[in-house]
Design a protein around this motif. Structure first.
Motif, PDB file in Angstrom:
ATOM      1  N   LEU A 105      46.903  -9.954 -24.198  1.00 44.93           N
ATOM      2  CA  LEU A 105      47.538 -11.270 -24.300  1.00 44.93           C
ATOM      3  C   LEU A 105      47.811 -11.637 -25.757  1.00 44.93           C
ATOM      4  O   LEU A 105      48.841 -12.249 -26.062  1.00 44.93           O
ATOM      5  CB  LEU A 105      46.663 -12.337 -23.641  1.00 44.93           C
ATOM      6  N   TYR A 106      46.900 -11.252 -26.643  1.00 53.43           N
ATOM      7  CA  TYR A 106      47.120 -11.532 -28.070  1.00 53.43           C
ATOM      8  C   TYR A 106      48.399 -10.850 -28.549  1.00 53.43           C
ATOM      9  O   TYR A 106      49.235 -11.472 -29.224  1.00 53.43           O
ATOM     10  CB  TYR A 106      45.923 -11.064 -28.894  1.00 53.43           C
ATOM     11  N   ILE A 107      48.579  -9.593 -28.192  1.00 54.76           N
ATOM     12  CA  ILE A 107      49.765  -8.848 -28.641  1.00 54.76           C
ATOM     13  C   ILE A 107      51.027  -9.356 -27.942  1.00 54.76           C
ATOM     14  O   ILE A 107      52.067  -9.553 -28.588  1.00 54.76           O
ATOM     15  CB  ILE A 107      49.569  -7.339 -28.393  1.00 54.76           C
ATOM     16  N   ILE A 108      50.951  -9.593 -26.633  1.00 53.17           N
ATOM     17  CA  ILE A 108      52.119 -10.067 -25.883  1.00 53.17           C
ATOM     18  C   ILE A 108      52.562 -11.443 -26.365  1.00 53.17           C
ATOM     19  O   ILE A 108      53.751 -11.673 -26.630  1.00 53.17           O
ATOM     20  CB  ILE A 108      51.814 -10.102 -24.372  1.00 53.17           C
ATOM     21  N   PHE A 109      51.616 -12.371 -26.482  1.00 53.47           N
ATOM     22  CA  PHE A 109      51.966 -13.725 -26.929  1.00 53.47           C
ATOM     23  C   PHE A 109      52.428 -13.725 -28.384  1.00 53.47           C
ATOM     24  O   PHE A 109      53.262 -14.538 -28.775  1.00 53.47           O
ATOM     25  CB  PHE A 109      50.789 -14.677 -26.744  1.00 53.47           C
ATOM     26  N   GLY A 110      51.880 -12.796 -29.181  1.00 49.43           N
ATOM     27  CA  GLY A 110      52.361 -12.663 -30.554  1.00 49.43           C
ATOM     28  C   GLY A 110      53.810 -12.231 -30.594  1.00 49.43           C
ATOM     29  O   GLY A 110      54.610 -12.731 -31.399  1.00 49.43           O
ATOM     30  N   ALA A 111      54.186 -11.300 -29.700  1.00 53.10           N
ATOM     31  CA  ALA A 111      55.578 -10.849 -29.621  1.00 53.10           C
ATOM     32  C   ALA A 111      56.489 -11.987 -29.157  1.00 53.10           C
ATOM     33  O   ALA A 111      57.601 -12.163 -29.678  1.00 53.10           O
ATOM     34  CB  ALA A 111      55.686  -9.660 -28.667  1.00 53.10           C
ATOM     35  N   ILE A 112      56.011 -12.772 -28.188  1.00 49.62           N
ATOM     36  CA  ILE A 112      56.791 -13.929 -27.726  1.00 49.62           C
ATOM     37  C   ILE A 112      56.967 -14.932 -28.855  1.00 49.62           C
ATOM     38  O   ILE A 112      58.050 -15.498 -29.046  1.00 49.62           O
ATOM     39  CB  ILE A 112      56.103 -14.588 -26.516  1.00 49.62           C
ATOM     40  N   ARG A 113      55.906 -15.158 -29.620  1.00 45.24           N
ATOM     41  CA  ARG A 113      55.969 -16.092 -30.752  1.00 45.24           C
ATOM     42  C   ARG A 113      57.014 -15.643 -31.766  1.00 45.24           C
ATOM     43  O   ARG A 113      57.794 -16.462 -32.273  1.00 45.24           O
ATOM     44  CB  ARG A 113      54.582 -16.190 -31.403  1.00 45.24           C
ATOM     45  N   LEU A 114      57.053 -14.358 -32.065  1.00 46.00           N
ATOM     46  CA  LEU A 114      58.043 -13.830 -33.007  1.00 46.00           C
ATOM     47  C   LEU A 114      59.458 -13.964 -32.469  1.00 46.00           C
ATOM     48  O   LEU A 114      60.382 -14.346 -33.192  1.00 46.00           O
ATOM     49  CB  LEU A 114      57.737 -12.365 -33.322  1.00 46.00           C
ATOM     50  N   ALA A 115      59.636 -13.646 -31.179  1.00 44.81           N
ATOM     51  CA  ALA A 115      60.964 -13.750 -30.577  1.00 44.81           C
ATOM     52  C   ALA A 115      61.444 -15.200 -30.593  1.00 44.81           C
ATOM     53  O   ALA A 115      62.613 -15.473 -30.906  1.00 44.81           O
ATOM     54  CB  ALA A 115      60.934 -13.212 -29.147  1.00 44.81           C
ATOM     55  N   LEU A 161      33.968 -15.019 -30.012  1.00 39.87           N
ATOM     56  CA  LEU A 161      35.119 -14.513 -30.757  1.00 39.87           C
ATOM     57  C   LEU A 161      36.255 -14.162 -29.793  1.00 39.87           C
ATOM     58  O   LEU A 161      37.415 -14.489 -30.045  1.00 39.87           O
ATOM     59  CB  LEU A 161      34.719 -13.290 -31.590  1.00 39.87           C
ATOM     60  N   LEU A 162      35.914 -13.527 -28.675  1.00 38.97           N
ATOM     61  CA  LEU A 162      36.935 -13.188 -27.682  1.00 38.97           C
ATOM     62  C   LEU A 162      37.575 -14.441 -27.087  1.00 38.97           C
ATOM     63  O   LEU A 162      38.796 -14.527 -26.946  1.00 38.97           O
ATOM     64  CB  LEU A 162      36.319 -12.348 -26.562  1.00 38.97           C
ATOM     65  N   VAL A 163      36.759 -15.419 -26.761  1.00 41.67           N
ATOM     66  CA  VAL A 163      37.279 -16.668 -26.197  1.00 41.67           C
ATOM     67  C   VAL A 163      38.160 -17.384 -27.218  1.00 41.67           C
ATOM     68  O   VAL A 163      39.227 -17.911 -26.877  1.00 41.67           O
ATOM     69  CB  VAL A 163      36.121 -17.586 -25.735  1.00 41.67           C
ATOM     70  N   SER A 164      37.736 -17.384 -28.480  1.00 32.88           N
ATOM     71  CA  SER A 164      38.522 -18.030 -29.536  1.00 32.88           C
ATOM     72  C   SER A 164      39.879 -17.373 -29.697  1.00 32.88           C
ATOM     73  O   SER A 164      40.903 -18.051 -29.857  1.00 32.88           O
ATOM     74  CB  SER A 164      37.763 -17.973 -30.866  1.00 32.88           C
ATOM     75  N   VAL A 165      39.914 -16.039 -29.642  1.00 24.85           N
ATOM     76  CA  VAL A 165      41.185 -15.329 -29.785  1.00 24.85           C
ATOM     77  C   VAL A 165      42.069 -15.566 -28.561  1.00 24.85           C
ATOM     78  O   VAL A 165      43.294 -15.649 -28.681  1.00 24.85           O
ATOM     79  CB  VAL A 165      40.947 -13.829 -30.028  1.00 24.85           C
TER      80      VAL A 165
END
Length: 243
Positions: A105-115, A161-165
């Motif tokens: 989810l971190y990587i997917i949402f990061g890609a959405i954020r960039l797009a 840490l996992l929950v925060s991310v």
């Protein structure tokens, strides 16, 4: 000769972008070998290269659509995949499917954020970011990994840490506003006070670099959430008064 010189200048900012990707790949390799502190600092190095490529492009007047797209693809590697792998290797692997889910989810949402940023950037307000920027998210992951590496007493809180991310990933695709600090206008009486404050912050970071950055990035992320909650509270009170 002039055309050749122009081509070299045109390539220069893209070399910094490529360096950002290379640092991200080195970070991934370090994470896979269990060198978590090294992996975290390499993400900071990627951030340095990422900041330089745009500035050099503007200074040399070599900004281009290709450079913008290349920079965006570099960001998903350096600030999406690299921190995601760091998080998974450091703590996520021990939490099974939940660790995989948070990383994905971190990587997917990061890609959405960039797009979304690429689509909105032409008409966007330069003073704010909509959602947490992916470089900020990468700093958050990296600096807190360094904190956990430095303070072994925090290891019992690895789940936090996992929950925060996970929450951070949601904030990346949220519509919560964060200050960009790209354009700051200060009145004359505030210039000296701001300078003193910045010197104080820089001095604290010199003495406690990891702890100081962890505090600053956590305050920045929390500020947007608290501000959004406060604005909702004010709207709620306004609606209640009208009734």
């Amino acid at each position: 000769m002039a055309e050749r010189r122009f081509q070299i200048v045109y390539i220069l900012p893209n070399l910094f972008t490529a360096s950002s990707i290379f640092s991200g790949v080195l970070s991934i390799v370090a994470s896979l070998h269990g060198e978590f502190a090294k992996a975290a600092w390499l993400i900071f190095l990627s951030l340095l290269f990422d900041g330089l490529d745009g500035r050099i492009a503007r200074l040399t007047h070599t900004s281009s659509r290709f450079g913008a797209e290349f920079d965006s693809l570099a960001d998903i590697v350096a600030f999406g995949v690299a921190p995601g792998i760091l998080l998974y290797c450091f703590v996520g692997e021990g939490y099974g499917r939940f660790g995989i889910l948070v990383t994905a989810l971190y990587i997917i949402f990061g890609a959405i954020r960039l797009a979304r940023f690429n689509v909105m950037s032409p008409g966007a307000d330069p003073t704010v970011f909509i959602g947490v920027p992916i470089p900020t998210a990468a700093i958050f992951v990296s600096i807190w990994v360094l904190m956990f590496e430095r303070y072994t007493s925090l290891h019992r809180m690895e789940w936090a840490l996992l929950v925060s991310v996970l929450l951070l990933s949601i904030l990346m695709v949220s519509h919560i506003r964060y200050p960009s600090f790209k354009k700051i206008s200060l009145e004359k009486p505030m210039v000296t006070k701001t300078l003193v404050l910045l010197i104080g912050i820089a001095s604290s970071l010199y003495l406690f670099p990891v702890e100081g950055f962890a505090l600053l990035i956590s305050l920045y992320v929390s500020w947007g959430v608290l501000r959004a909650a406060y604005m909702l509270f004010l709207r709620g009170r306004g609606g209640a008064r009208r009734e």
